[in-house]
Design an enzyme around this catalytic site. Structure first.
Site, PDB file in Angstrom:
ATOM      1  N   HIS A 148      92.233 102.487  89.484  1.00 18.18           N
ATOM      2  CA  HIS A 148      92.226 102.008  90.871  1.00 18.18           C
ATOM      3  C   HIS A 148      91.236 102.811  91.718  1.00 18.18           C
ATOM      4  CE1 HIS A 148      94.131 100.409  94.615  1.00 18.18           C
ATOM      5  NE2 HIS A 148      93.759 101.587  95.102  1.00 18.18           N
ATOM      6  N   GLU A 149      91.368 104.128  91.680  1.00 15.05           N
ATOM      7  CA  GLU A 149      90.476 104.966  92.490  1.00 15.05           C
ATOM      8  C   GLU A 149      89.039 104.879  91.989  1.00 15.05           C
ATOM      9  OE1 GLU A 149      91.607 105.927  95.173  1.00 15.05           O
ATOM     10  OE2 GLU A 149      93.761 105.805  94.786  1.00 15.05           O
ATOM     11  N   GLU A 190      89.881  97.414  98.888  1.00 14.92           N
ATOM     12  CA  GLU A 190      91.060  97.273  98.042  1.00 14.92           C
ATOM     13  C   GLU A 190      90.913  96.110  97.061  1.00 14.92           C
ATOM     14  OE1 GLU A 190      93.263  99.418  97.634  1.00 14.92           O
ATOM     15  OE2 GLU A 190      92.919 100.688  99.384  1.00 14.92           O
ATOM     16  N   HIS A 213      87.334 101.986  93.662  1.00 10.05           N
ATOM     17  CA  HIS A 213      86.830 102.343  94.992  1.00 10.05           C
ATOM     18  C   HIS A 213      85.481 103.067  94.874  1.00 10.05           C
ATOM     19  CE1 HIS A 213      90.042 101.229  97.689  1.00 10.05           C
ATOM     20  NE2 HIS A 213      90.958 101.951  97.053  1.00 10.05           N
TER      21      HIS A 213
END
Length: 503
Positions: free
Chosen positions: A268-269, A298, A272
């Site tokens: 997830h990170e 997101e 980003h």
């Protein structure tokens, strides 16, 4: 370009270059504070970061700078696209901060930083009362900022969501979440009553931090994370921060009996980070590199975490490596069992560990609580009880302590309005995924390890113009359609209907 506009642009860029130096120094200290700073030093580090951040604010409050920015804004139709975006951004910042003095801003920053310190302490001690005074102070600041606006949006919450997702409204969010309830609540009941049993026992076997670190690095590598321009470490609540050009940092958290947690938090990170890392380099030179909305951001992080990371193709790609790094965990686990386990649906307490299907329920709870809190319908003191009640109402589970309840997320330590962007991101990426699958054989590329081909498509179609456009225009430019959560809801029903063998 007239001489006046040219001189204004030169002054704006010179000032922004100086501000960027202070901002980068402040970001480094904030990163240190949230990663390796000893607890006793955190509050002081927060004060230093606030001081440096206020230097940025003060520079941008100079009369000469504001005048130069307004000259650019008045002539924005004569400027190139990137400079016009900068001019519009400067004007919006001027309007938003017009009645906030540097002294007020410094006071606000110190409160936000202390709030983070108090949140960490309260979560570790599972005691909301240690955080409540700071949360009240943050709420007071947030309301005061709205009161200081010359022109306020009619619906109070719209002023908060606009900070993170310009153009989005409470009405649009209400309609989105109504559709989620309409379709997901009955399907959750079907899943819970399904005869399909998914094995999860191995998910809680003990692993070392060293093994999890090795897995995290492997996952970032196959995603295309450039370790020459980025780094990763650990923290209490995983986050990503862009320190500056060619300096992207992601964090994760290792749990000895939940190895899947760090795997998916790093994906997830990492999503980003890829978004920032591979956005056009010239956007840094134009000072518009942070114009992406949080819904856009997101959408990318959850695209990699879920649409790619929880797919059968991705599990096929990483299965052998997972067995290699976690041999005691995976000795008796098949590829299919791993795929099913990472997609197991369970009404749970912790948002960051939530499965893809129930995730939006967590966001709906926070969204409803934010509105009630800001509208004065509930008090800071009532928040833990209201939180627990909503978890029981929506998911049938109830926190046993504050750490797994109202204290689990860090976001409220810095304000309100962020949470809905997670749910928006889910819907955004479902729309552009459906375009992507018409142009690429996504599953084949992923299963064979060609994530770089996915990244190239994302660079050209998703990342390239994200700084230049508001999310609604950006989404329509990518997909040819207005925002519609139907793609996302159809995807969930199809995927989990098959997984749980529903009729």
């Amino acid at each position: 370009m007239t001489e006046e506009v040219k001189k204004s642009l030169e002054f704006v860029k010179k000032t922004l270059e100086e501000a960027m130096i202070y901002g980068q120094a402040s970001s480094i200290i904030n990163f240190d504070m949230e990663t390796i700073c000893p607890p006793a030093g955190m509050e002081r580090e927060g004060e230093v970061a606030a001081f440096l951040g206020n230097k940025v604010f003060t520079l941008l409050k100079q009369d000469e700078f504001i005048k130069a920015g307004e000259v650019l804004y008045a002539h924005k139709d004569e400027l190139d696209e990137e400079t016009a975006v900068l001019a519009t951004s400067l004007h919006k910042d001027y309007i938003r901060n017009k009645n906030i003095t540097p002294e007020m801003n410094l006071e606000f920053s110190k409160i936000y930083n202390k709030s983070y310190v108090d949140w960490v302490n309260a979560k570790q001690k599972k005691d909301y009362s240690l955080f409540a005074p700071s949360l009240q102070a943050v709420k007071d600041i947030e309301i005061k900022k709205v009161e200081l606006l010359d022109e306020k949006k009619e619906v109070l919450y719209d002023n908060f969501i606009d900070m993170y997702e310009p153009g989005m409204t409470t009405k649009m969010l209400d309609e989105y979440f109504d559709k989620c309830r309409e379709r997901l609540v009955p399907m959750l009941k079907k899943i819970q009553n399904s005869k399909k049993k998914i094995r999860t026992d191995f998910m809680f076997r003990t692993v070392t931090d060293e093994a999890q670190q090795k897995m995290a690095r492997y996952l970032l590598e196959i995603m295309g994370y450039d370790f020459n321009r980025a780094a990763f470490t650990t923290t209490e609540h995983p986050f990503t921060t862009g320190i500056g050009k060619n300096d992207e940092r992601v964090t994760t958290h290792y749990y000895p009996n939940m190895f899947i947690s760090s795997m998916y938090s790093i994906i997830h990170e990492g999503g980003h980070a890829l978004f920032d890392m591979y956005s056009p380099a010239e956007h840094w030179d134009s000072f518009i590199e942070t114009e992406k909305s949080m819904g856009q951001h997101e959408s990318v992080s959850r695209f990699y975490e879920n649409r790619i990371g929880r797919s059968e193709a991705f599990i096929h790609l990483i299965y052998d490596k997972v067995k290699e790094i976690f041999p005691e965990v995976m000795a008796d686990v098949s590829e299919r069992e791993l795929y099913e386990a990472v997609n197991y649906v369970e009404a749970s307490l912790i948002r960051t560990e939530a499965d893809e299907f129930t995730y939006n329920f967590h966001i709906m709870i926070r969204y409803e609580l934010e509105k009630e809190l800001l509208n004065g319908n509930i008090t800071i003191e009532e928040l833990p009880q209201k939180w627990n009640d909503k978890y029981e109402e929506y998911l049938g589970v109830r926190p046993s302590n504050d750490a797994e309840g109202v204290l689990q997320d860090v976001h409220w330590a810095s304000g309100f309005g962020y949470f809905p962007t997670y749910a928006l991101g889910n819907a955004y990426n479902a729309m552009y995924y459906n375009r992507m699958k018409n142009e690429l054989d996504i599953d084949k590329l992923v299963s064979e390890g060609h994530i770089d081909k996915i990244n190239e498509w994302m660079k050209e179609n998703v990342w390239k113009r994200a700084d230049l456009l508001d999310a609604d225009v950006w989404l329509k430019e990518i997909t040819g359609r207005d925002f519609d959560p139907t793609d996302f809801l159809d995807y969930l029903e199809d995927k989990f209907g098959k997984l749980y063998e529903l009729d």
